[in-house]
Design an enzyme around this catalytic site. Structure first.
Site, PDB file in Angstrom:
ATOM      1  N   HIS A  40     -37.341  18.297  14.246  1.00 51.50           N
ATOM      2  CA  HIS A  40     -38.540  18.910  13.644  1.00 51.50           C
ATOM      3  C   HIS A  40     -39.436  17.757  13.205  1.00 51.50           C
ATOM      4  CE1 HIS A  40     -37.680  23.281  13.516  1.00 51.50           C
ATOM      5  NE2 HIS A  40     -36.463  22.835  13.784  1.00 51.50           N
ATOM      6  N   ARG A  84     -38.489  31.039  20.243  1.00 49.91           N
ATOM      7  CA  ARG A  84     -37.494  31.364  19.205  1.00 49.91           C
ATOM      8  C   ARG A  84     -37.759  30.548  17.930  1.00 49.91           C
ATOM      9  NH1 ARG A  84     -34.107  28.784  15.884  1.00 49.91           N
ATOM     10  NH2 ARG A  84     -33.648  27.310  17.557  1.00 49.91           N
ATOM     11  N   ASP A  85     -37.457  29.262  17.960  1.00 46.38           N
ATOM     12  CA  ASP A  85     -37.633  28.442  16.748  1.00 46.38           C
ATOM     13  C   ASP A  85     -39.105  28.446  16.342  1.00 46.38           C
ATOM     14  OD1 ASP A  85     -37.047  26.726  14.673  1.00 46.38           O
ATOM     15  OD2 ASP A  85     -36.067  25.220  15.915  1.00 46.38           O
ATOM     16  N   CYS A 110     -37.589  26.656  10.278  1.00 49.89           N
ATOM     17  CA  CYS A 110     -36.520  27.603   9.972  1.00 49.89           C
ATOM     18  C   CYS A 110     -36.866  28.336   8.687  1.00 49.89           C
ATOM     19  CB  CYS A 110     -35.199  26.847   9.810  1.00 49.89           C
ATOM     20  SG  CYS A 110     -33.857  27.917   9.291  1.00 49.89           S
ATOM     21  N   HIS A 170     -32.657  17.713  18.525  1.00 52.77           N
ATOM     22  CA  HIS A 170     -33.563  18.799  18.122  1.00 52.77           C
ATOM     23  C   HIS A 170     -34.304  18.307  16.875  1.00 52.77           C
ATOM     24  CE1 HIS A 170     -34.218  23.290  17.471  1.00 52.77           C
ATOM     25  NE2 HIS A 170     -34.411  22.856  16.237  1.00 52.77           N
ATOM     26  N   ASN A 213     -41.265  22.129  15.346  1.00 51.14           N
ATOM     27  CA  ASN A 213     -40.473  21.218  16.175  1.00 51.14           C
ATOM     28  C   ASN A 213     -41.397  20.159  16.757  1.00 51.14           C
ATOM     29  OD1 ASN A 213     -39.226  24.110  16.479  1.00 51.14           O
ATOM     30  ND2 ASN A 213     -37.592  22.689  17.015  1.00 51.14           N
TER      31      ASN A 213
END
Ligand code: HMG
Ligand code: MG
Length: 310
Positions: A210, A16-17, A241, A208, A250
């Site tokens: 990055h 996803r990310d 993002c 989370h 990430n």
């Protein structure tokens, strides 16, 4: 160094990310093969996609098909991002059991990302969370820009606490505190976590990070020292993002697992199999994967021992 954590839950966000920011459209079959390989590597939570607007994030347009066709491992949770009621309806229709709702600690980023202020996002999510709970879904929350906003700069930790607490009030079992643009540093991370822990138990928090400025692993260590035991990461260091300009990947899952293995902190994840999973998606991209462990493997940098050093 004292780390009050014996095992870590890794939330794999690569599909996803990781993929949402990629310009090249990855075929559905490759996404399914990638997610399957991540489960084979021992990851127990794998974010499978996002029911966001396909106009805003075209790479996630096939999430329903991907989700339906992944061979589900009963021991694995496959959450998907849901930004509104329409996203929840699409998730219910696809048979999803676990969702993630996402807002931010700064209004400007939130408006760019989901076209809502923070308060508007909570008005939007209240009925979404209610319906998801009625459907027996598990709900995870995200707070973006917790360590800095690309548009507003510094973000007060008290705002991070307020938004995290509001997400928990909606019924989230866990809130992932996001360094969306990778600006955080270890002392800052410990400061923010210290404020959160005054009110919220560590078991309800995830980090989370990055890795835009190379601080993700140092920040992870700082969070481990504070007793945080859940970390989001993206295989190969994929990610970013689309509404945080220039934000890069990430924390690479391989880099995280390598460090935790060598610290004798349990994850249940096989590094070799993880590298194999990243190697499925890597060839589809128009750039090399940035993860450091993966790059060392690719270059064949030798290192024989796997003995933990505590
Ligand atoms: P909007 O334009 O304000 O929405 O976008 P709207 O309600 O006005 O609808 C506009 C159109 O989109 C309509 O279609 C809707 O039907 C459709 P039209 O009539 O024009 O044909 N639509 C949808 N279609 C499919 N699925 C939906 C959906 N909702 C509306 N769910 C919206 C508002 C929230 C939809 C949009 O802003 C959006 O999708 N944003 C998501 C952006 C995104 O995915 N960002 C990346 C994920 S967040 C992240 O990466 C951060 C994180 O990793 C943590 C961190 O690092 O900090 C989680
Ligand atoms: Mg992110």
């Amino acid at each position: 160094m004292r780390i009050p954590v014996e095992s870590v839950k890794v939330v794999e966000v690569g599909p996803r990310d990781g993929l949402q920011n990629e310009k090249v459209t990855i075929p559905k079959e490759a996404k399914i093969e990638y997610i399957t390989a991540l489960a084979d590597a021992g990851l127990k939570v794998i974010e499978a996609g996002a029911f966001v607007s396909p106009k805003w994030v075209p790479q996630m347009a096939d999430t329903a098909e991907v989700y339906r066709e992944i061979p589900k491992d009963p021991g694995v949770e496959y959450p998907v991002l849901v930004p509104n009621m329409k996203g929840l309806e699409r998730a219910i229709d696809a048979g999803v059991k676990s969702i993630a709702i996402f807002t931010a600690a700064s209004d400007t980023f939130n408006q760019r990302n989901i076209n809502m202020t923070i308060d508007e996002s909570f008005e939007n999510y209240a009925p979404v969370a209610l319906r998801a709970r009625e459907e027996q879904m598990r709900i995870r929350g995200y707070v973006s820009t917790a360590f800095g906003c690309p548009y507003e700069g510094d973000v007060p930790p008290e705002k991070v606490l307020e938004v995290t607490a509001r997400l928990l009030d909606l019924g989230c079992y866990e809130v992932s505190v996001g360094d969306t643009i990778g600006v955080g540093t270890p002392m800052q991370v410990q400061g923010v976590i210290g404020i959160l822990l005054q009110v919220i138990p560590a078991q309800k928090l995830a980090m989370h990070f990055h890795d835009t400025r190379g601080t993700a692993l140092a920040n992870t260590l700082a969070a481990l020292e504070m007793g945080i035991a859940t970390f989001d990461a993206s295989s190969g260091g994929l990610g970013g993002c689309p509404y945080a300009p220039g934000a890069s990947g990430n924390l690479a899952t391989e880099d995280l697992i390598y460090m935790l293995d060598r610290m004798a902190i349990e994850t249940g994840v096989s590094l070799e199999r993880l590298v194999a999973a990243s190697s499925i998606v890597g060839p589809y991209l128009d750039h090399p994967l940035p993860g450091r462990y993966l790059q060392a493997c690719t270059r064949g940098v030798p290192f024989a021992t796997k003995t933990p050093v505590q």
